[in-house]
Each structure stands twice: as C-alpha cells, then as structure tokens.
Design an enzyme around this catalytic site. Structure first.
Site, PDB file in Angstrom:
ATOM      1  N   LEU A  33       0.824  -1.203   0.000  1.00 14.75           N
ATOM      2  CA  LEU A  33       0.000   0.000   0.000  1.00 14.75           C
ATOM      3  C   LEU A  33       0.864   1.261   0.000  1.00 14.75           C
ATOM      4  O   LEU A  33       0.503   2.261  -0.597  1.00 14.75           O
ATOM      5  CB  LEU A  33      -0.911   0.017   1.227  1.00 14.75           C
ATOM      6  CG  LEU A  33      -1.774  -1.215   1.508  1.00 14.75           C
ATOM      7  CD1 LEU A  33      -2.714  -0.949   2.663  1.00 14.75           C
ATOM      8  CD2 LEU A  33      -2.561  -1.634   0.289  1.00 14.75           C
ATOM      9  N   GLY A  34       1.989   1.202   0.703  1.00 13.31           N
ATOM     10  CA  GLY A  34       2.862   2.366   0.786  1.00 13.31           C
ATOM     11  C   GLY A  34       4.053   2.062   1.680  1.00 13.31           C
ATOM     12  O   GLY A  34       4.102   1.010   2.320  1.00 13.31           O
ATOM     13  N   HIS A  77      -0.143   6.525   8.713  1.00 17.35           N
ATOM     14  CA  HIS A  77       0.806   5.538   9.245  1.00 17.35           C
ATOM     15  C   HIS A  77       2.221   5.799   8.701  1.00 17.35           C
ATOM     16  O   HIS A  77       3.192   5.844   9.464  1.00 17.35           O
ATOM     17  CB  HIS A  77       0.293   4.157   8.828  1.00 17.35           C
ATOM     18  CG  HIS A  77       1.185   2.992   9.108  1.00 17.35           C
ATOM     19  ND1 HIS A  77       0.847   2.013  10.029  1.00 17.35           N
ATOM     20  CD2 HIS A  77       2.375   2.591   8.586  1.00 17.35           C
ATOM     21  CE1 HIS A  77       1.797   1.079  10.062  1.00 17.35           C
ATOM     22  NE2 HIS A  77       2.736   1.406   9.189  1.00 17.35           N
ATOM     23  N   GLU A  78       2.318   6.018   7.375  1.00 15.12           N
ATOM     24  CA  GLU A  78       3.647   6.191   6.773  1.00 15.12           C
ATOM     25  C   GLU A  78       4.303   7.501   7.226  1.00 15.12           C
ATOM     26  O   GLU A  78       5.515   7.553   7.422  1.00 15.12           O
ATOM     27  CB  GLU A  78       3.564   6.133   5.248  1.00 15.12           C
ATOM     28  CG  GLU A  78       3.049   4.809   4.677  1.00 15.12           C
ATOM     29  CD  GLU A  78       3.827   3.595   5.147  1.00 15.12           C
ATOM     30  OE1 GLU A  78       5.000   3.733   5.539  1.00 15.12           O
ATOM     31  OE2 GLU A  78       3.254   2.483   5.137  1.00 15.12           O
ATOM     32  N   HIS A  93       6.004   6.833  10.349  1.00 11.90           N
ATOM     33  CA  HIS A  93       7.356   6.275  10.140  1.00 11.90           C
ATOM     34  C   HIS A  93       8.359   7.372   9.787  1.00 11.90           C
ATOM     35  O   HIS A  93       9.486   7.392  10.281  1.00 11.90           O
ATOM     36  CB  HIS A  93       7.344   5.259   8.996  1.00 11.90           C
ATOM     37  CG  HIS A  93       6.776   3.914   9.353  1.00 11.90           C
ATOM     38  ND1 HIS A  93       7.057   3.275  10.535  1.00 11.90           N
ATOM     39  CD2 HIS A  93       5.964   3.072   8.639  1.00 11.90           C
ATOM     40  CE1 HIS A  93       6.433   2.094  10.548  1.00 11.90           C
ATOM     41  NE2 HIS A  93       5.763   1.955   9.420  1.00 11.90           N
ATOM     42  N   HIS A 143       6.296   0.340  14.212  1.00 10.60           N
ATOM     43  CA  HIS A 143       5.013  -0.347  14.356  1.00 10.60           C
ATOM     44  C   HIS A 143       4.736  -0.574  15.839  1.00 10.60           C
ATOM     45  O   HIS A 143       5.657  -0.784  16.633  1.00 10.60           O
ATOM     46  CB  HIS A 143       5.041  -1.681  13.596  1.00 10.60           C
ATOM     47  CG  HIS A 143       5.090  -1.481  12.115  1.00 10.60           C
ATOM     48  ND1 HIS A 143       5.990  -2.140  11.299  1.00 10.60           N
ATOM     49  CD2 HIS A 143       4.355  -0.673  11.305  1.00 10.60           C
ATOM     50  CE1 HIS A 143       5.785  -1.744  10.044  1.00 10.60           C
ATOM     51  NE2 HIS A 143       4.801  -0.860  10.020  1.00 10.60           N
ATOM     52  N   TRP A 190       3.663  -2.987  17.515  1.00 14.69           N
ATOM     53  CA  TRP A 190       4.123  -4.242  18.129  1.00 14.69           C
ATOM     54  C   TRP A 190       5.654  -4.339  18.121  1.00 14.69           C
ATOM     55  O   TRP A 190       6.210  -5.344  18.535  1.00 14.69           O
ATOM     56  CB  TRP A 190       3.492  -5.448  17.426  1.00 14.69           C
ATOM     57  CG  TRP A 190       3.967  -5.682  16.017  1.00 14.69           C
ATOM     58  CD1 TRP A 190       4.965  -6.546  15.638  1.00 14.69           C
ATOM     59  CD2 TRP A 190       3.510  -5.057  14.824  1.00 14.69           C
ATOM     60  NE1 TRP A 190       5.134  -6.476  14.269  1.00 14.69           N
ATOM     61  CE2 TRP A 190       4.250  -5.571  13.753  1.00 14.69           C
ATOM     62  CE3 TRP A 190       2.534  -4.084  14.543  1.00 14.69           C
ATOM     63  CZ2 TRP A 190       4.065  -5.161  12.427  1.00 14.69           C
ATOM     64  CZ3 TRP A 190       2.342  -3.679  13.228  1.00 14.69           C
ATOM     65  CH2 TRP A 190       3.093  -4.213  12.188  1.00 14.69           C
ATOM     66  N   ASP A 233      -8.554   0.716   7.625  1.00 14.44           N
ATOM     67  CA  ASP A 233      -8.597   2.172   7.817  1.00 14.44           C
ATOM     68  C   ASP A 233      -9.688   2.611   8.795  1.00 14.44           C
ATOM     69  O   ASP A 233      -9.494   3.516   9.599  1.00 14.44           O
ATOM     70  CB  ASP A 233      -8.825   2.869   6.468  1.00 14.44           C
ATOM     71  CG  ASP A 233      -7.525   3.053   5.692  1.00 14.44           C
ATOM     72  OD1 ASP A 233      -6.522   2.411   6.062  1.00 14.44           O
ATOM     73  OD2 ASP A 233      -7.515   3.823   4.723  1.00 14.44           O
TER      74      ASP A 233
HETATM   75 ZN   LIG Z   1       4.464   0.533   8.746  1.00 18.73          ZN
END
Ligand SMILES: [Zn+2]
Length: 432
Positions: free
Chosen positions: A206-207, A246-247, A250, A256, A258, A305
C-alpha cells in the site's frame, strides 16, 4: 518479525482474532496486500547502500540524546508545527493522475488524524481515552517552491513506467528519481516529499516510508495511488487515507506498535502496550497478547482504515522529538504560511476590500473598498515571510485606486489597508 503463517497459527490457537478479520489476515499471508512496506524497503535499501544503516542509527541516537536531555517531558505541550508537503503524482495511465480533490482529501485526513479531530475517534475503547493525543502537528500543500515561486504543492509527472517494482534497479525508490522514470525530491530540509504512483501491484504493497537518516533524495513517503486520500479512486478497506497517516508516522520516526517483534520487543514508546504482532481487519475489543489489551486502534498497527483512529501521547512526543532534532529545519520553514493563517492579521468584518486581477499577471492592480475610507491610512504589501515589500499613504475618502506595483517575484502576498479604526487584509498571488 514473525512470519505471517506463524502469526496466523499462534493467533488462531489463542483465539485472538475476530472471525471478520480472518479473511484479511489470510490475504496478507499470501501477500495480496502488504499493509506497509517499510521493513522490506529498508532491507532492500541496506543491500543497495550498506552505509545507510549507520546513518539511520545515528539519527535514532541523536533523537535519544535529545530525549535524555529533556527527561520528564511526557506530554505534547508546544505550539503547532506545520509541515509543508509536496506531492509528486507520477502517472502513466489517466486513472493514476489523481484529482486535486483526492490529493487535498489526504491532507485533510492527516490534519484530522494528527490533531485528533477525526470523527471516528469516538470509537476508541474508553480504556485508552486517557492516552489518545493531539500531536500538535499539521500539514499543508506547499505554497512556495524551492526557488520561492508560487506552487500548488502538486507536481504531475508522466512516466513511461507502468509500475515501480522492487525488481527494478532502484527498487521501489525509482519513483523518487527522474533517471528511473520518477520525480526528483524537493529539499527535505523544507518539505515532506510524497510520491503517489502505481507502486508494485504484484506485491500489493500500500505504501512505505523510511525512518529519518536516509539520503535526502530518498527521504519521504511513497503511496500506491489506490490508497491515497479518502475520495476518488481509492479502494476499501484502505480507503480512508490511514496508510498515509501511518507512513508519515514512520517518516517521523515511529515504529510499528508491536515493535516488529514478539512480546519481548518494544516499539520504544512507553504508553503503547506490548503486542506480539500486527492486527488486520477490525479485531475483537478484548484482543490480548503479552498479558494486556492490545491497542489495535492505533495508526501504527495494520488494521483496516476504519478501525485505526489514534496516536498516543508517547507517539506524539516521539514525533515532535524528531521534528526538534533530525528534522528541525522543518518547523522554521515558512512554506505553510497562508493555508494556516500563522501570524496573519485578522480579517475585518463587514468592510470588504476587493483586489483585481488575482492572480496578478502584470504590474498594475485595482483596489475597491466596500465603503469609502473614513480616515487617512496606509496600504502595505507583505511577502510570504511577513516582510513588508511596498507601502503607500492613502487620503481619507478613497474608495477605488489603481496601483503600480514594484517588480516582485511570483508567490503569495498579503495586502493590508490600515485606517485609524479599521484594518483589512486581502491575500493575492503574483504569477507572471
Ligand atoms: Zn508501517
């Protein structure tokens, strides 16, 4: 990280996954969709460029040193930080050439998610309410380019490449370089670069985004055009713009939730519960690993999402720590001036000022006041950094005036009329 099949097996044996998410998990196990490509992209980058590993570690160390020096700062308290975004739309077929509206919808999602004004935030389980955070980070499409000229913040580049694949010479990163059919990055000291393209459809990724510390030309977020924004050609269940949320996490140094490992591996954030692996779909409210309820509503998990709705305070602080250290040039970059209203004088109510033409294409502009000026006053023009570039005294009673402007570079400007009891401002663009 555990393999998908191992994770699936252990999750099933523990009865952790709601039946609705089994399909999504099974699909991921066969790599129909790869929720986030960060780990894979990093492994490939370290193979192509082994020295990058040390520079990523150095960036992490710089942030940790800053944290040690600022111990005890556990809450997000500072002013809002604005991040100018440049979106490179790298397209071959027309469907990949996303509309402005779809791109803007992604910026809107980012601003809602990072400010915790997203409406679905109400679905967060109450036991996590106390750690959900407004990160005080906001985004705008860039308003001036690296040369100071007006820009929409969107670059559209047609490419001969049907898709960008990890088997290519530059891997997925080919989209970031014109030599490989992509679009070159703008300086990362001032912009968050986002590339939207047909990203490796066979892998179903997805990305992805790298953490701080990679080369400037590769620094930014890459998204498949099918998962960017929340309108247009997006495809469920990844159709609400959360992959980009989310990206960008990062890009701001988050891992992440976990920790990319089992219960013994942490994500480095004190208020996120430990988890043994990612969640897909929309899990059970009682989903538990590692002895505590898992926070699968978090943007740094792999859920659908519609089920990820929050960052934690700890994550907000961590991202701001990155913006205060290894990305510290971004908060002082004046590229988000007009979309945010920072330091912009308040608009007068009920006494309008019109300016023609706008955008300004020559050296002459016409001003019309709704009501004739009651007192003498001053007309001033400010550039996007707030610097006065022109001024003229106007007599009482004026209502229309034609002005000859000095030579000014293309860009955004603010015109201000200040009378004794009134102040009116009007934005305009010079685009010659
Ligand atoms: Zn990620």
């Amino acid at each position: 990280m555990k393999t998908w099949t191992n994770f699936l097996r252990s999750a099933l044996s523990l009865g952790l996954i709601a039946s609705g998410s089994l399909v999504a998990l099974a699909q991921s196990a066969t790599h129909d969709h790869q929720r986030c490509g960060q780990q894979h992209a990093l492994e490939q980058l370290y193979e192509r460029s082994p020295e990058t590993r040390a520079s990523v570690q150095a960036a992490e160390q710089a942030v940790q040193d800053y944290v040690r020096q600022n111990a005890g700062n556990l809450r997000v308290q500072e002013d809002i930080i604005y991040i100018p975004v440049v979106v490179h739309v790298v397209w071959k077929s027309a469907i990949q050439n996303l509309s402005d509206a779809q791109i803007q919808s992604q910026i809107d999602v980012l601003n809602e998610d990072y400010a915790m004004t997203n409406l679905d935030r109400a679905s967060l389980r109450s036991s996590f309410n106390s750690i959900a955070a407004n990160t005080q980070i906001q985004f705008c499409l860039a308003e001036t380019d690296p040369d100071g000229n007006f820009t929409t913040g969107i670059i559209r580049k047609q490419t001969g490449k049907a898709s960008f694949n990890d088997t290519d010479t530059a891997g997925w990163d080919g989209v970031k370089e014109s030599a490989y059919g992509g679009s070159d990055a703008w300086p990362r000291s001032q912009y968050l670069n986002m590339w939207v393209c047909n990203l490796d459809p066979t892998s179903g990724v997805l990305g992805y985004a790298y953490p701080p510390g990679v080369a400037g030309a590769l620094d930014g977020v890459v998204m498949n055009y099918r998962y960017f924004g929340r309108e247009g050609v997006v495809i469920p269940p990844y159709n609400l713009g959360r992959t980009t949320t989310h990206e960008v996490g990062h890009w701001l140094g988050l891992r992440h939730i976990w920790g990319d490992g089992g219960c013994g591996v942490d994500d480095g954030i004190s208020d996120t519960p430990t988890a043994s692996g990612p969640y897909f779909g929309c899990p059970s409210p009682t989903a538990t690993t590692c002895g505590s309820l898992d926070l699968w509503e978090n943007y740094m998990d792999y859920t659908d999402d519609r089920c990820m709705v929050m960052f934690t305070e700890g994550q907000g602080v961590a991202m701001r720590n990155v913006l205060n250290t290894v990305r510290s040039s971004i908060p002082v970059s004046p590229k988000c001036y007009f979309n945010t209203g920072v330091e912009e004088p308040a608009l007068a109510v009920g006494n309008g000022l019109q300016l023609f033409p706008n955008p300004v294409t020559g050296n002459v502009i016409q001003l019309v006041l709704e009501q004739a000026a009651a007192t003498e006053g001053m007309l001033q023009i400010f550039d996007a950094t707030g610097r006065q570039v022109w001024s003229q005294v106007q007599p009482a009673g004026w209502q229309q005036v034609s002005l000859l402007l000095p030579e000014l570079p293309n860009g955004f400007y603010l015109l201000q009329w200040s009378g004794m009891n009134s102040e009116i401002t009007q934005r305009f663009v010079i685009s010659k």
